[in-house]
Design an enzyme around this catalytic site. Sequence first.
Site, short mmCIF file in Angstrom:
data_model
loop_
_atom_site.label_atom_id
_atom_site.label_comp_id
_atom_site.label_asym_id
_atom_site.label_seq_id
_atom_site.Cartn_x
_atom_site.Cartn_y
_atom_site.Cartn_z
N HIS A 25 -50.24 -3.09 -58.28
CA HIS A 25 -50.42 -2.12 -59.38
C HIS A 25 -51.16 -0.90 -58.82
CE1 HIS A 25 -51.06 -0.53 -63.34
NE2 HIS A 25 -52.37 -0.52 -63.18
N LYS B 38 -55.22 7.14 -62.59
CA LYS B 38 -54.37 7.15 -61.38
C LYS B 38 -53.15 8.07 -61.55
CE LYS B 38 -53.73 2.66 -61.44
NZ LYS B 38 -54.60 2.26 -62.57
N ASP C 239 -47.37 3.18 -61.09
CA ASP C 239 -47.60 1.93 -61.83
C ASP C 239 -47.37 0.67 -61.00
OD1 ASP C 239 -48.50 0.70 -64.23
OD2 ASP C 239 -46.45 0.04 -64.58
N ARG D 95 -72.23 7.95 -48.52
CA ARG D 95 -72.39 9.41 -48.57
C ARG D 95 -72.07 10.09 -47.24
NH1 ARG D 95 -77.80 10.76 -51.97
NH2 ARG D 95 -77.06 12.85 -51.44
#
Length: 308
Positions: free
Chosen positions: A138, A159, A177, A243
Amino acid sequence: MAKVRTKDLMKELNLELLFGEEGIDRPIMTSDLSRPGLEMAGYFTYYPEDRVQVLGKTELSFFSKLSPAEKRSRMDQLCTEVTPAIIISREMEVPEELALAAEEKGVPVFRSPLKTSRLSSRLTNFLESKLAPTTAIHGVLVDIYGVGVLIMGKSGVGKSETALELVKRGHRLVADDCVEIRQEDQDTLIGNAPELIEHLLEIRGLGIINVMTLFGAGAVRSFKRITLVINLELWDQSKQYDRLGLEEEKMKIIDTEVTKLTVPVRPGRNLAVIIEVAAMNFRLKRMGLNAAEQFTNKLADVIEDGEH
């Protein structure tokens, strides 16, 4: 259920069917081929009968030297209940003994104009792509600057909306999808869309849109190699996000490990730009330029100089 049958092979390689038509629905379960040289000499102890058999100039010229009784015996043993096909290369003549045995056992015999090595190469490539291990995930697959980026995340995280923004910025949609993935070779993952939803994108509030109709043929791709996974997740205050970009997380799909980045989602972040830059940065890393490492090395030098 068999993924490939003998008739698929006939269609793909444009083979001429000569005998054994009743067997063209036989399943092919392995991409390995067999060139039965030892079998022509009478050694059938380890005969791989479930493989496609390719007969070239070497095998047939040796066969022509055998006695009539040996010829019948060899071909009777070569044609079994599970042999998917026997293919003759270079458009050579089919021995009469093979024709009789093939008709009797229902083994399809084909002929090809290709040289044996070229024929074997094309057969192997076709069978490996069809018989490769597959899975469905998915997510959304987009081609960004030549990098196949699989965007994953929980339902409703954004998404498809991000993919739409990426397409507007000139990148190409592969699948939305549901992404069908097959593993070719040892470390190559190829993703494509299921036929039913190819070129389609589902945007909540708008419904289903056809990307190719809206943005043109240049906005879509049929398949793409997956080299980067980006996981979108809702921003979690308690979680420490990378980071610097020094740590490289991996994700295993089938048997292949792919680089995975986790990108936190919150209002005001332009995800399309972040993913675009992630793809460019990934390309740079593969070319040997790692900004995070360079920064860390410079920082270490500055600290070292300050201590002296």
